[in-house]
Design an enzyme around this catalytic site. Structure first.
Site, short mmCIF file in Angstrom:
data_model
loop_
_atom_site.label_atom_id
_atom_site.label_comp_id
_atom_site.label_asym_id
_atom_site.label_seq_id
_atom_site.Cartn_x
_atom_site.Cartn_y
_atom_site.Cartn_z
N CYS A 65 0.86 -1.18 0.00
CA CYS A 65 0.00 0.00 0.00
C CYS A 65 0.89 1.23 0.00
O CYS A 65 2.01 1.20 -0.49
CB CYS A 65 -0.97 -0.02 1.18
SG CYS A 65 -0.18 0.12 2.79
N GLY A 66 0.40 2.32 0.57
CA GLY A 66 1.18 3.55 0.61
C GLY A 66 2.21 3.58 1.72
O GLY A 66 3.35 4.01 1.52
#
Length: 119
Positions: A65-66
């Protein structure tokens, strides 16, 4: 609480190059469109269905993800529902970029796609 399921960007990069993993990006479509890692599959956490993740006995599933928070949530949900061992990219695409690894992104100033190298 790091464990063997928290993979470093360099480990994920080497495993991706060698075909040892399937990288699953759990960010939202707009995030994926703006910046992504080559070869990552999109499966947003907002609509995440663990059993829909394509498993392959020869390759380990790695979530990304981020920052590492959503991928850890996806990892835990995936393992609880499928019983399949998996891992995630600790620190997310932020750590990946900090390590200087290649990604595809949209330049906000020009709107052009920039590809700073494949693996």
């Amino acid at each position: 609480m790091a464990d063997e399921r928290d993979l470093s960007p360099n480990t994920v990069f080497e495993d991706l190059k060698a075909g040892r993993i399937i990288l699953v990006d759990v960010r939202e479509p707009a995030e994926f469109a703006n910046q992504r890692i080559h070869g990552a599959l999109l499966n947003p956490l907002s609509t995440f269905e663990p059993k829909a993740v394509p498993t392959d006995s020869a390759r380990r599933i790695v979530f990304q993800c981020g920052s590492g928070k959503r991928s850890r949530q996806a990892l835990e949900a995936f393992m609880a529902e499928t019983g399949v061992d998996a891992a995630h990219l600790a620190g997310g695409i932020g750590a990946w970029k900090q390590a200087g690894l290649p990604c595809v992104q949209i330049n906000p100033a020009t709107g052009q796609v920039e590809d700073n190298g494949r693996y």
